[in-house]
Design a protein around this motif. Sequence first.
Motif, PDB file in Angstrom:
ATOM      1  N   CYS A 421       0.825  -1.212   0.000  1.00  0.00           N
ATOM      2  CA  CYS A 421       0.000   0.000   0.000  1.00  0.00           C
ATOM      3  C   CYS A 421       0.860   1.264   0.000  1.00  0.00           C
ATOM      4  N   ILE A 423       0.157   4.106   1.037  1.00  0.00           N
ATOM      5  CA  ILE A 423      -0.014   4.932   2.242  1.00  0.00           C
ATOM      6  C   ILE A 423       0.573   4.243   3.466  1.00  0.00           C
ATOM      7  N   CYS A 424       0.167   2.995   3.724  1.00  0.00           N
ATOM      8  CA  CYS A 424       0.555   2.376   4.992  1.00  0.00           C
ATOM      9  C   CYS A 424       1.507   1.192   4.823  1.00  0.00           C
ATOM     10  N   SER A 426       1.065  -1.789   3.922  1.00  0.00           N
ATOM     11  CA  SER A 426       0.567  -3.159   4.123  1.00  0.00           C
ATOM     12  C   SER A 426       0.654  -3.916   2.795  1.00  0.00           C
ATOM     13  N   CYS A 439      -5.956  -2.604  -0.043  1.00  0.00           N
ATOM     14  CA  CYS A 439      -5.138  -2.545   1.164  1.00  0.00           C
ATOM     15  C   CYS A 439      -5.975  -3.155   2.281  1.00  0.00           C
ATOM     16  N   ASN A 441      -5.559  -2.997   5.399  1.00  0.00           N
ATOM     17  CA  ASN A 441      -5.557  -2.198   6.622  1.00  0.00           C
ATOM     18  C   ASN A 441      -6.767  -1.267   6.620  1.00  0.00           C
ATOM     19  N   CYS A 444      -6.314   2.541   6.958  1.00  0.00           N
ATOM     20  CA  CYS A 444      -5.340   3.193   6.093  1.00  0.00           C
ATOM     21  C   CYS A 444      -5.803   4.546   5.560  1.00  0.00           C
TER      22      CYS A 444
HETATM   23 ZN   LIG Z   1      -2.871   1.050   3.326  1.00  0.00          ZN
END
Ligand SMILES: [Zn+2]
Length: 680
Positions: A421, A423-424, A426, A439, A441, A444
Amino acid sequence: MQEKREIPSEVIERVKKLREEIEYHNYRYYVLDSPVISDAEYDALMRELKELENQYPELITPDSPTQRVGFKPAEGFKEVPHAEPMLSLDDAMNENEVIEFDKRIKRFLGLSENEPIEYTVEPKIDGVAVELTYENGVLTVASTRGDGYVGEEITNNVKTIKTIPLKIRKFAEDAPEIPIRVDIRGEIYLNKEEFEKINRERILKGEIPFANPRNAAAGSLRQLDPSITAQRKLDIFCYGVGKVEGYRFTTQWEVLQVLPNWGFKVNPYVKLVKDIKEAIEYHHEMEKIRDTLPYETDGIVIKVNELSLWEKLGTKARSPRYALAYKFQPTQSTTQLLEVVFQVGRTGAITPVAILKPVQIGGVVVERATLHNEDYIKNLDIRVGDWVLVQRAGDVIPQIVMPIKERRTGEEKEIAFPTHCPICESKLVKKPEEAVWRCPNSNCYASLVRKILHLASRNAMNIEGLGDKVAQALVDKGLVQNVADLFYLKTEDFMKLPGFAYKKAKNLYEAIQKSKKTTLPKFIYALGIRHVGEAMAQLLAERFKTLERLMNASMADLLNISGIGYEVAKSIVEFFKNEEHQKIIKRILEAGVTFLEKEEKKPKILEGLTFVFTGTLKSMGREDAKKRVLDLGGRVSDSVSKGVNYVVVGEAPGSKYQKALQLGIKVLKEEEFLKMIESV
Ligand SMILES: [Zn+2]
């Protein structure tokens, strides 16, 4: 006496080049149903050639693309000569060209300029022009336009279209008797819904989707196996007649009235207008509603109503003088794909977004377009660096229709779909029945929104006007993937957000520019490092003096400072060790964020004054209001007594208000309070 003049060699070269290019695109368009440039670009080439040929008529050759209408029929279909040529129409792109068309007709007919001419107007359907020949009322032959003189026979395919009568019937008492022979002309098209369905199926099967409904309609019609045509829900709008034996129409409007009474489908928006001004108004109205129609239109067709005038006006080599296509703003164009970013949606769905070399489409600058999903990219074989055909329709996100492989240089790079991902970080997951990576998460999307809000908050970078809804919209539109992106957004970007007109967008843009002048403690706080609140940020700034030193601080450096424990030190070191964080900080600083030595001291205008608050304030929270008073040197008390100077009264005030009145203490309404504190 005309003198023989020299034609510059550049002109001769250019004309040659234009003809070659146009012929190539004709072939792509008419024979392969697979254009590699937009209609607008094709039109531009054609216009340039026509202009040069107007300037230098001696360059015109019989085989110039300006001298013909379409392209020769492909192999495999029987040729059908048209009894009367099916000419294509001249295009107008603006009002002046339409007014000129009207003037030209009047000059030709010897009418004065203010004598109005009646026209019929109708939407120009983006489909395939066909001719249907009926003998004694029975459909005998159907053919495409072809080169205008000879088309391809598609009778069996056309018979699968349910809105085309196989036999003409009179549906109204007063309709004319069915003629011995009549050639009906119309446009076969696919509606938008059907077009999208066909393309979805093609993408699933790993086939290349059609570039537009017209190509899809053409592809469906030109099937050697009519049963394939039958599966596609083709439709038709009839708009005119060719050769007619046994009846004489007097006006085009009459044609449009009679056709439905003979069982033919005519567009519901056809209209008779009394002059060219009304035709132009009609164009503007249709352009406004074009996106709401279930089929694609790319302009309107204007025709002189009086058929006897058609004969007088006659035709030029390629087009009739009595009709004109007045185009809408084009919805497609080509540009280059610079980069692909991956956007994380609210549900965790990862969408690839193309970053494009900015291009004007329909009066709007397009810089981003959706690439849907990984399969779409793979099926179309889209690569970074490709020239791509981009389409925008109404408010829908622009999309990449296809790459133009012919323009590849070998420098293009395959698009690597992320495994983690953006952004995060994962690991992404995909359900077997879905084409979408997600994703896993669930936090997120929300965490990015939270980071933006934290950075923008009053005690951090203090960006006014950036609240919850705006932060969400910025992430939804993929405009912000990490907080650094905020500092690169332009007014135009904010105008893409719901509810943002120019002024609001400009205000937010300016608020962000203003926020770039900050202080080191505020900036450290804005980064959102775990365990680093305002006070800690202040301490770190005092001890390390510069951001660089803080970023390079070791565990030992941090633990040496009283007030910093193991947890905090670890969190700080890990935060700055993260390469992604380093990149984000670098980008923020490169956007022109600077640290003032100290926050500009506001004059202590409230020094010596004591305030009491009661009731709810609309513009800020109670704590915020107290802080503003303290910042300006004032004091805040919880109870009303003689020493209080002002009681600020919000909505639904409590007993303090009564008390203030009893003691004769000055009462401030919220607006008055704001005026007082904002005067500095
Ligand atoms: Zn994410």
